[in-house]
Scaffold this active site. Structure first.
Site, PDB file in Angstrom:
ATOM      1  N   ASP A  90       0.885  -1.147  -0.108  1.00 19.64           N
ATOM      2  CA  ASP A  90       0.003   0.236   0.032  1.00 19.64           C
ATOM      3  C   ASP A  90       0.983   1.151  -0.073  1.00 19.64           C
ATOM      4  O   ASP A  90       1.748   1.419   1.144  1.00 19.64           O
ATOM      5  CB  ASP A  90      -0.869   0.100   1.105  1.00 19.64           C
ATOM      6  CG  ASP A  90      -1.985  -1.162   1.147  1.00 19.64           C
ATOM      7  OD1 ASP A  90      -2.913  -1.169   0.215  1.00 19.64           O
ATOM      8  OD2 ASP A  90      -2.029  -2.010   2.041  1.00 19.64           O
ATOM      9  N   ASP A 110     -10.157  -5.737  -1.182  1.00 21.57           N
ATOM     10  CA  ASP A 110      -9.173  -5.351  -0.397  1.00 21.57           C
ATOM     11  C   ASP A 110      -9.738  -4.701   0.684  1.00 21.57           C
ATOM     12  O   ASP A 110     -10.494  -3.570   0.671  1.00 21.57           O
ATOM     13  CB  ASP A 110      -8.085  -4.261  -1.255  1.00 21.57           C
ATOM     14  CG  ASP A 110      -7.079  -3.912  -0.121  1.00 21.57           C
ATOM     15  OD1 ASP A 110      -6.963  -4.345   0.872  1.00 21.57           O
ATOM     16  OD2 ASP A 110      -6.374  -3.005  -0.891  1.00 21.57           O
TER      17      ASP A 110
HETATM   18  C1  DX5 Z   1      -6.248   0.167   2.911  1.00 17.93           C
HETATM   19  C2  DX5 Z   1      -5.210  -0.677   2.183  1.00 17.93           C
HETATM   20  C3  DX5 Z   1      -5.593  -2.103   2.588  1.00 17.93           C
HETATM   21  C4  DX5 Z   1      -5.439  -2.540   4.200  1.00 17.93           C
HETATM   22  C5  DX5 Z   1      -5.839  -4.046   4.292  1.00 17.93           C
HETATM   23  O1  DX5 Z   1      -6.041   1.506   2.542  1.00 17.93           O
HETATM   24  O2  DX5 Z   1      -5.506  -0.739   0.898  1.00 17.93           O
HETATM   25  O3  DX5 Z   1      -4.649  -3.026   1.772  1.00 17.93           O
HETATM   26  O4  DX5 Z   1      -4.239  -2.138   4.340  1.00 17.93           O
HETATM   27  O5  DX5 Z   1      -5.598  -4.319   5.640  1.00 17.93           O
HETATM   28  P1  DX5 Z   1      -6.718  -5.079   6.591  1.00 17.93           P
HETATM   29  O6  DX5 Z   1      -6.919  -6.254   6.156  1.00 17.93           O
HETATM   30  O7  DX5 Z   1      -6.037  -4.947   7.618  1.00 17.93           O
HETATM   31  O8  DX5 Z   1      -7.992  -4.185   6.215  1.00 17.93           O
HETATM   32 ZN    ZN Z   2      -4.484  -2.142  -0.436  1.00 17.71          ZN
END
Ligand code: DX5
Ligand code: ZN
Length: 212
Positions: A31, A171
């Protein structure tokens, strides 16, 4: 179904990446937030670049930035399998998709929970994957937004009609219970559900069982 693991909510990023690398996850999800398109944890590129010397896993890159062009080449050099940026960037979308593909990397568009799915329509034959956000972009550890379930269905149907090879990815906020509702997608991105546990592989095994 493929699993990509996110480390956005981890304090010790390097340690988390090393542990994730030892699992059978298909990709490490990166990310990258510039603070301009969305607010959130901005991990500087120079830090990410160093860390990725320690993993052989291919990267699933998620650019939450206003100007994707600035970062596409940089991440292309880091063993990226997929590079996805947001439909909300509006400008130069086609050019940026072409740029990603020019490196032999799969190109994707991501869509935030509050954006109209039809915005994706003009690009469906120019992308390899769609990353549907099931939380607001910016942070790991948020709760899955249930209202994205019908949206996932709408987007999948619309996209697969035009482009049967397109991969549907989701996601944010995925845990064992949510995974059971996502059996028809192609990839799930999971962060805190895995990284909050001691044994990352055990958490991944539970998710794989849930989608059987
Ligand atoms: C949010 C990100 C996600 C997130 C996923 O902005 O794009 O990829 O980090 O993490 P979890 O599974 O903890 O929601
Ligand atoms: Zn993400």
């Amino acid at each position: 179904m493929k699993i990509a693991t996110s480390f956005l909510s981890c304090k010790n990023i390097e340690g988390a990446i090393q542990k994730l690398s030892a699992t059978d996850a298909d990709f490490i999800h990166v990310d990258f937030i510039d603070g301009k398109l969305y607010k959130g944890r901005c991990i500087p590129f120079r830090k990410l670049k160093k860390i990725f010397k320690y993993t052989r896993k291919r990267l699933d890159v998620h650019l939450m930035v206003k100007k994707p062009k600035k970062y596409i080449k940089k991440f292309a050099d880091l063993n990226a399998a997929n590079i996805t940026f947001h439909i909300e960037t509006e400008k130069n979308i086609e050019k940026n998709l072409e740029l990603i593909r020019s490196f032999g990397i799969r190109a994707g568009l991501s869509i935030s929970p509050d954006t109209e799915p039809s915005r994706l329509r003009p690009y469906l034959d120019k992308i390899d994957l769609i990353l549907i956000m099931s939380v607001m972009p910016g942070a790991g550890g948020q709760a899955f937004m249930e209202e994205t379930i019908p949206k996932i269905k709408t987007i999948s149907e619309m996209a697969r009609k035009v482009n049967p090879n397109i991969k549907i990815c989701v996601d944010g906020g995925i845990n064992e219970d949510v995974a059971k509702k996502l059996k028809s997608i192609d990839m799930m991105v999971v962060g805190s559900y895995i990284t909050n546990q001691k044994n990352f592989q055990e958490a991944i095994d539970v998710l794989r069982d849930a989608i059987q």
